[in-house]
Write a protein that holds these residues in place. Structure first.
Motif, PDB file in Angstrom:
ATOM      1  N   GLY A 267     -75.408  29.829  62.238  1.00 48.15           N
ATOM      2  CA  GLY A 267     -75.976  31.158  62.472  1.00 48.15           C
ATOM      3  C   GLY A 267     -77.210  31.403  61.615  1.00 48.15           C
ATOM      4  O   GLY A 267     -78.218  31.936  62.078  1.00 48.15           O
ATOM      5  N   TYR A 268     -77.145  30.991  60.361  1.00 47.44           N
ATOM      6  CA  TYR A 268     -78.286  31.147  59.453  1.00 47.44           C
ATOM      7  C   TYR A 268     -79.478  30.325  59.930  1.00 47.44           C
ATOM      8  O   TYR A 268     -80.608  30.817  59.941  1.00 47.44           O
ATOM      9  N   LEU A 269     -79.247  29.073  60.338  1.00 49.13           N
ATOM     10  CA  LEU A 269     -80.346  28.232  60.834  1.00 49.13           C
ATOM     11  C   LEU A 269     -80.973  28.817  62.099  1.00 49.13           C
ATOM     12  O   LEU A 269     -82.183  28.809  62.271  1.00 49.13           O
ATOM     13  N   PHE A 270     -80.133  29.328  62.995  1.00 50.16           N
ATOM     14  CA  PHE A 270     -80.647  29.957  64.212  1.00 50.16           C
ATOM     15  C   PHE A 270     -81.500  31.176  63.863  1.00 50.16           C
ATOM     16  O   PHE A 270     -82.583  31.368  64.419  1.00 50.16           O
ATOM     17  N   TRP A 271     -81.028  31.997  62.940  1.00 51.08           N
ATOM     18  CA  TRP A 271     -81.757  33.198  62.529  1.00 51.08           C
ATOM     19  C   TRP A 271     -83.093  32.825  61.890  1.00 51.08           C
ATOM     20  O   TRP A 271     -84.120  33.447  62.175  1.00 51.08           O
ATOM     21  N   GLN A 272     -83.116  31.813  61.032  1.00 52.90           N
ATOM     22  CA  GLN A 272     -84.371  31.384  60.401  1.00 52.90           C
ATOM     23  C   GLN A 272     -85.350  30.833  61.442  1.00 52.90           C
ATOM     24  O   GLN A 272     -86.550  31.067  61.361  1.00 52.90           O
ATOM     25  N   GLN A 273     -84.852  30.079  62.416  1.00 55.09           N
ATOM     26  CA  GLN A 273     -85.725  29.559  63.467  1.00 55.09           C
ATOM     27  C   GLN A 273     -86.316  30.700  64.284  1.00 55.09           C
ATOM     28  O   GLN A 273     -87.480  30.676  64.655  1.00 55.09           O
ATOM     29  N   ARG A 274     -85.528  31.705  64.557  1.00 50.95           N
ATOM     30  CA  ARG A 274     -85.996  32.879  65.299  1.00 50.95           C
ATOM     31  C   ARG A 274     -87.099  33.596  64.525  1.00 50.95           C
ATOM     32  O   ARG A 274     -88.110  33.998  65.088  1.00 50.95           O
ATOM     33  N   ARG A 275     -86.895  33.769  63.212  1.00 48.58           N
ATOM     34  CA  ARG A 275     -87.911  34.411  62.362  1.00 48.58           C
ATOM     35  C   ARG A 275     -89.197  33.596  62.350  1.00 48.58           C
ATOM     36  O   ARG A 275     -90.293  34.150  62.445  1.00 48.58           O
ATOM     37  N   GLN A 276     -89.075  32.282  62.227  1.00 49.85           N
ATOM     38  CA  GLN A 276     -90.255  31.428  62.214  1.00 49.85           C
ATOM     39  C   GLN A 276     -91.011  31.540  63.539  1.00 49.85           C
ATOM     40  O   GLN A 276     -92.236  31.605  63.553  1.00 49.85           O
ATOM     41  N   THR A 277     -90.295  31.589  64.639  1.00 49.92           N
ATOM     42  CA  THR A 277     -90.924  31.735  65.950  1.00 49.92           C
ATOM     43  C   THR A 277     -91.682  33.052  66.053  1.00 49.92           C
ATOM     44  O   THR A 277     -92.791  33.101  66.586  1.00 49.92           O
ATOM     45  N   GLU A 278     -91.112  34.129  65.528  1.00 44.48           N
ATOM     46  CA  GLU A 278     -91.798  35.423  65.558  1.00 44.48           C
ATOM     47  C   GLU A 278     -93.070  35.396  64.717  1.00 44.48           C
ATOM     48  O   GLU A 278     -94.107  35.907  65.142  1.00 44.48           O
TER      49      GLU A 278
END
Length: 100
Positions: free
Chosen positions: A14-25
């Protein structure tokens, strides 16, 4: 004990998914701002490859984001941005035709 490991693994994913989402934004905002600065029409953004190590062997998550743009509305070119963490490290826009 198995439940604890399962919960920790799920939390890590979940943390890795959230960080990837932030990086994409962050990448999307950066690409949009740079295209506006260069008077380019942004057509599409896609996430490319991921790497965990940089070229110097240091551990840090970085991702290549591909984007398509047009200079005059009739053509299409592809550039890319390399994001290291939440910062853009390399921005490439190929040579393209500029409208008169």
């Amino acid at each position: 004990m198995d439940n604890l490991l399962g919960i920790l693994a799920l939390a890590l994913l979940g943390y890795l998914f959230w960080q990837q989402r932030r990086q994409t934004e962050f990448a999307q905002k950066f690409i949009e701002q740079r295209c506006d600065t260069l008077n380019l029409q942004l057509l599409a953004i896609a996430r490319g490859e991921h790497k965990l190590k940089d070229s110097e062997g240091r551990w840090q998550w970085h991702t290549v984001y591909l984007f398509e743009f047009s200079a005059d509305g009739h053509d299409s070119y592809q550039g890319y941005v390399v994001m290291k963490g939440f910062r853009p490290m390399q921005f490439y826009v190929p040579p393209h035709h500029m409208p008169d």
